[in-house]
Design a protein around this motif. Sequence first.
Motif, PDB file in Angstrom:
ATOM      1  N   ASN A 197     -10.749   7.909  -2.289  1.00  0.00           N
ATOM      2  CA  ASN A 197      -9.944   8.314  -3.439  1.00  0.00           C
ATOM      3  C   ASN A 197      -8.498   7.896  -3.211  1.00  0.00           C
ATOM      4  N   ASP A 198      -8.085   6.849  -3.880  1.00  0.00           N
ATOM      5  CA  ASP A 198      -6.723   6.347  -3.773  1.00  0.00           C
ATOM      6  C   ASP A 198      -5.811   7.145  -4.695  1.00  0.00           C
ATOM      7  N   THR A 199      -4.594   7.417  -4.250  1.00  0.00           N
ATOM      8  CA  THR A 199      -3.634   8.136  -5.087  1.00  0.00           C
ATOM      9  C   THR A 199      -2.310   7.368  -5.116  1.00  0.00           C
ATOM     10  N   LYS A 239      -2.093   1.719   0.800  1.00  0.00           N
ATOM     11  CA  LYS A 239      -3.307   2.477   0.463  1.00  0.00           C
ATOM     12  C   LYS A 239      -4.277   1.644  -0.370  1.00  0.00           C
ATOM     13  N   THR A 240      -3.745   1.074  -1.459  1.00  0.00           N
ATOM     14  CA  THR A 240      -4.611   0.308  -2.356  1.00  0.00           C
ATOM     15  C   THR A 240      -5.077  -0.982  -1.678  1.00  0.00           C
ATOM     16  N   ALA A 241      -4.226  -1.559  -0.846  1.00  0.00           N
ATOM     17  CA  ALA A 241      -4.615  -2.762  -0.102  1.00  0.00           C
ATOM     18  C   ALA A 241      -5.806  -2.442   0.809  1.00  0.00           C
ATOM     19  N   THR A 252      -2.043  -6.473  -4.544  1.00  0.00           N
ATOM     20  CA  THR A 252      -2.056  -5.152  -5.165  1.00  0.00           C
ATOM     21  C   THR A 252      -0.767  -4.931  -5.947  1.00  0.00           C
ATOM     22  N   HIS A 253      -0.795  -3.947  -6.844  1.00  0.00           N
ATOM     23  CA  HIS A 253       0.403  -3.541  -7.563  1.00  0.00           C
ATOM     24  C   HIS A 253       0.566  -2.057  -7.345  1.00  0.00           C
ATOM     25  N   THR A 254       1.778  -1.578  -7.464  1.00  0.00           N
ATOM     26  CA  THR A 254       1.997  -0.146  -7.241  1.00  0.00           C
ATOM     27  C   THR A 254       1.103   0.660  -8.189  1.00  0.00           C
ATOM     28  N   SER A 255       0.461   1.695  -7.656  1.00  0.00           N
ATOM     29  CA  SER A 255      -0.528   2.455  -8.425  1.00  0.00           C
ATOM     30  C   SER A 255       0.145   3.465  -9.333  1.00  0.00           C
ATOM     31  N   THR A 256      -0.406   3.603 -10.538  1.00  0.00           N
ATOM     32  CA  THR A 256       0.124   4.619 -11.446  1.00  0.00           C
ATOM     33  C   THR A 256      -0.931   5.682 -11.754  1.00  0.00           C
TER      34      THR A 256
HETATM   35 MG    MG Z   1      -1.497   1.882  -4.573  1.00  0.00          MG
END
Ligand code: MG
Length: 255
Positions: free
Chosen positions: A79-81, A23-25, A38-42
């Motif tokens: 909107n990234d989650t 997602k973030t990528a 990217t890093h895992t989203s918090t």
């Molecule tokens: Mg993410």
Amino acid sequence: IYRKATPTTLPSFLLIGPSGAGKTAFLTLTERKVVAQTHTSTAPLAVELLLPEGHTPQSSHYRSPGDPAYERSRQFQLNDTPGHGKLRHFATTQLANPTNVRGIIFVVDAAAVAEEAGLNETAEYLHDVLLALQKRYTGATSSKGPKEIPVLVAANKMDLFTALPPHLVAQQLEKAISEVRKSRAKGLKDSGPALGGEDDSLDEDREWLGEGGEGSFEFAQMEEVGTTVTVQGGNVIGGDGVDVKSWYEWIAAQL
Ligand code: MG
Ligand code: GTP
């Protein structure tokens, strides 16, 4: 300059899906035009973007590039989650109040769903997202009915040789979602009449995704509740080049 904390009036798209799906990528690629680490989203992240060149917003088919209305129609918000199981409340909150949401992009790791654990985790999350949309639709009180919210299942990581092709991603998810809804229904029954009393069967109906009966779940059943589900393959990263054209086409069709 792009990042805003305040609510937007722009048409927006929710990025949802399990942790590690990409997602973030995808957000980063769209924002910077280059692939970044990217890093895992918090936490959730909202970014205002422009539909890339070469894609025409549905509402601007009769306008020409350069026309201010055309340029305005290319703006949207992503909107990234976070996808981690313990951080999904960020996504569910946004799902519960989808103001300005034109669509949901559910990102799937097409290699992870080739294995049972990954498939089940993905199917459970997608089941819950679709059930939330179904409840929103059937629970709407306005006479016009709620606005339709389409879902793109973005089958990512097609560059990996272990990735399932998009039509198999769709098939496997439909099968696994059929199992999820069966076990959820059984869970409701087992929790017994102590809680629900006479309304038990009503509750069970409301918690059942898609058509009732013996058949299996199919994405097409979501049409009944205002949600068209489309599955498109792509890859945000890859040796032979990035390919997210079909996802941008889908976004363009909602703008
Ligand atoms: Mg993410
Ligand atoms: P959470 O933030 O934990 O919910 O995950 P996410 O969905 O935001 O995943 P993210 O975008 O951080 O990507 C996870 C990992 O997958 C990263 O190491 C990416 O580089 C990698 N990745 C993303 N897209 C692709 C792709 O198309 N192909 C390959 N091979 N790897 C990818």
